[in-house]
Design a protein around this motif. Structure first.
Motif, PDB file in Angstrom:
ATOM      1  N   SER A   1       0.715  -1.129   0.306  1.00 10.17           N
ATOM      2  CA  SER A   1      -0.051   0.518  -0.075  1.00 10.17           C
ATOM      3  C   SER A   1       0.834   1.299  -0.174  1.00 10.17           C
ATOM      4  N   ASN A   2       1.802   1.412   0.504  1.00  9.87           N
ATOM      5  CA  ASN A   2       3.234   2.195   0.911  1.00  9.87           C
ATOM      6  C   ASN A   2       3.413   2.892  -0.817  1.00  9.87           C
ATOM      7  N   ALA A   3       3.511   1.364  -1.634  1.00 12.04           N
ATOM      8  CA  ALA A   3       4.088   1.713  -3.382  1.00 12.04           C
ATOM      9  C   ALA A   3       3.993   2.945  -4.216  1.00 12.04           C
ATOM     10  N   ASN A   4       5.146   3.318  -4.798  1.00 13.04           N
ATOM     11  CA  ASN A   4       4.159   4.465  -5.422  1.00 13.04           C
ATOM     12  C   ASN A   4       4.704   4.164  -6.456  1.00 13.04           C
TER      13      ASN A   4
ATOM     14  N   PHE B   1      11.275  -1.387  -7.676  1.00 10.27           N
ATOM     15  CA  PHE B   1      12.055  -1.429  -6.008  1.00 10.27           C
ATOM     16  C   PHE B   1      11.250  -3.342  -5.597  1.00 10.27           C
ATOM     17  N   GLN B   2       9.835  -2.477  -5.492  1.00  2.00           N
ATOM     18  CA  GLN B   2       9.114  -3.696  -4.867  1.00  2.00           C
ATOM     19  C   GLN B   2       8.651  -5.361  -5.727  1.00  2.00           C
ATOM     20  N   ASN B   3       8.483  -4.726  -7.051  1.00  2.00           N
ATOM     21  CA  ASN B   3       8.940  -5.507  -7.654  1.00  2.00           C
ATOM     22  C   ASN B   3       9.993  -6.416  -8.162  1.00  2.00           C
ATOM     23  N   LEU B   4      11.119  -5.902  -7.795  1.00  2.00           N
ATOM     24  CA  LEU B   4      12.147  -6.921  -8.280  1.00  2.00           C
ATOM     25  C   LEU B   4      12.162  -6.965  -6.630  1.00  2.00           C
TER      26      LEU B   4
END
Length: 420
Positions: A31-34, A40-43
Motif C-alpha cells: 500500500s506504500n508503493a508509489n 524496486f518492490q517488484n524486483l
C-alpha cells in the motif's frame, strides 16, 4: 501465441513473502508503493522472495537464520527487527523459537563480532518484551554464572563418597520431561561418550550422564570394586538428584550396573537398555580380567591401550575412523590406574545370570554383530533371562556399538522409549 497476463515469478514471490513476513506487513508495504519505489518492490519480490526464498534446497527456518545472521553482520537493524518479528510470529511450520533465535545471535558473536551480537540481543529483547505474551515467552532474571552449555549440560559432583561427576540436560522443549534418562558408560570411557545421544534425547527428556568411580572426574577410591558398589554409587546419585524411576541406558560396564540396579533398587528403574554387556563371564574370561588387572597394576593403563581398541572397534572402523579411535585410546590410557583396575575387578566378576528373572523393568538388549568382548550369545542370554526383553543386533558393530553405529543405536533407543 497467447500472452499470460500473470507474472508468475512476482505472484510466487508475493506468496513466499506473505508466508515469511505475514499478510499485514506485506499489505502495508504494497500500500506504500508509489511511482518511485514500485519497480524496486517488484524486483525484490521476484528475486529475493521467489528466486531465493522459492528454492526448496533449504528449509525456510534455515533461510530465516541466514537472513538474521547477515543483517546482524551488516548492522541492518531495521531489516533485522522485521525478520525477528517474522521469525517469532510466523507460520508455525517455519518460525523460530526464542531459544533458536538466541542460538543465531550467539553464533553471530563469533562470526560477525561481539559488538554486533550485543546490539542484536538488545533489539531482540525489546521485541521479546513486546510480543512475549503472544508466544508464551517471558524474560526471567538469570545470573550469567548460572548458565551452562546446552550441549554439555549442568555439571556437578555428588555429595557422597566416592564423589561422582555428572551432567544434567533439561528438556530443550521447555516442558516437563517425558522421562528421566540415565546414560552409563563403558570401562575406560567417560560421560562424554554419550554426548550425541544425550543431546538428541534431551529434546523432551531430562538426561543424566555420569562418570563411574575411578573414571573421568569422579573419585577413584583405592582397592578392588564390585558391581554392587558401582550399583550403589548410581543409586545414591539418582536419589541425590531426585530422579524418580529412570530409563537406564548402559553399555558394557554401564549395562552391568543397570542390571544390578534393577535388582537391588527396582524402584529407581523405569526401563533398561542393556548394550554390549553380559550377566556373567566363563572362567577363561574371568582369568583374562585378572591378567588385565595385573598388567595395569604393574605397567600402567598405557600398556593395554592398543589391545583395548582392538576389542572396542572393528578393524574396518579403526581404519576408516582413526581420529575417533585415537580419541578413545587417549581416554582409556588416561584413566586412573587404580580406578581402572578396580572396575576391571567388578566387570570380570559380574554375576547376575541366576537373578535375571527378577528384573521387572521393560528391557531392550542391544548387541554388536561383531562384538568379541561380549558376543551376541551373551546378549541372547540376557534377552532370554529377562522376562519380556527384546534383542536387537546391530550389523557391522563391535563392542562400542553406539560409537560405530550411532544412527542405528539411536533409532533402537528412541523406538524403545516411545513404547514406554
Amino acid at each position: 501465441m497467447s500472452h499470460d497476463p500473470i507474472d508468475h515469478d512476482f505472484e510466487r514471490g508475493l506468496n513466499n513473502r506473505r508466508s515469511i513476513l505475514g499478510d499485514a506487513w506485506v499489505e502495508r508495504s504494497l500500500s506504500n508503493a508509489n511511482s518511485f519505489n514500485a519497480d524496486f518492490q517488484n524486483l525484490i519480490t521476484r528475486f529475493a522472495w521467489q528466486e531465493i526464498w522459492g528454492r526448496p534446497g533449504l528449509e525456510q527456518k534455515t533461510r530465516r537464520a541466514i537472513v538474521l545472521s547477515i543483517t546482524i553482520a551488516l548492522g541492518r537493524w531495521e531489516e533485522f527487527d522485521l525478520h525477528v518479528r517474522a521469525a517469532l510470529l510466523g507460520d508455525p511450520a517455519n518460525r523460530l523459537t526464542p531459544d533458536e533465535l538466541k542460538e543465531v545471535l550467539i553464533q553471530s558473536a563469533i562470526y560477525a563480532g561481539v559488538p554486533a551480537a550485543n546490539t542484536a540481543f538488545t533489539h531482540a529483547m525489546i521485541i521479546l518484551r513486546e510480543i512475549g505474551p503472544q508466544i508464551g515467552y517471558a524474560l526471567e532474571p538469570m545470573a550469567p554464572a548460572a548458565t551452562h552449555h546446552p550441549g554439555v549440560g549442568r555439571e556437578g559432583r555428588s555429595s557422597g563418597r566416592p564423589a561422582l561427576h555428572y551432567s544434567v540436560r533439561a528438556p530443550r522443549n521447555g516442558k516437563a520431561p517425558r522421562h528421566t534418562v540415565v546414560l552409563s558408560h563403558a570401562l575406560g570411557c567417560d560421560l562424554s561418550m554419550w554426548d550425541a545421544l544425550a543431546n538428541t534425547l534431551a529434546e523432551d527428556c531430562r538426561v543424566i550422564a555420569y562418570d563411574h568411580r575411578g573414571h573421568g572426574s569422579s573419585e577413584a577410591p583405592p582397592g578392588m570394586y564390585d558391581m554392587a558398589s558401582l550399583c550403589d554409587d548410581a543409586a545414591a546419585l539418582l536419589r541425590e538428584l531426585d530422579t524418580g524411576p529412570v530409563v537406564w541406558i548402559g553399555l558394557s560396564m554401564g549395562g552391568m550396573v543397570g542390571q544390578e540396579l534393577a535388582l537391588r533398587h527396582p524402584a529407581l528403574v523405569r526401563a533398561l537398555v542393556l548394550a554390549n554387556t553380559t550377566s556373567g563371564y566363563p572362567d577363561a574370561a574371568r582369568a583374562m580380567w585378572q591378567q588385565r588387572i595385573a598388567t595395569v597394576q604393574a605397567q600402567g593403563v598405557e600398556t593395554i591401550g592398543d589391545a583395548v581398541m582392538g576389542r572396542y572397534f572393528t578393524e574396518h572402523f579403526r581404519t576408516g575412523h582413526a581420529a575417533t579411535v585415537a580419541r578413545f585410546r587417549r581416554r582409556v590410557v588416561s584413566t586412573d590406574a587404580v580406578g581402572y583396575a578396580g572396575c576391571c575387578h567388578a566387570v570380570g566378576n559380574v554375576d547376575t545370570t541366576a537373578r535375571l528373572g527378577a528384573i521387572a523393568a521393560p528391557t531392550l538388549v542391544i548387541a554388536g554383530e561383531l562384538d568379541q568382548g561380549t558376543p551376541v550369545a551373551m546378549s541372547e542370554a540376557l534377552a532370554n533371562g529377562i522376562p519380556g526383553a527384546r534383542l536387537e543386533v546391530l550389523k557391522d558393530a563391535s563392542h562400542l556399538s553406539y560409537i560405530e553405529q550411532p544412527q542405528a543405536f539411536g533409532q533402537a533407543v528412541r523406538s524403545f522409549i516411545a513404547t514406554l
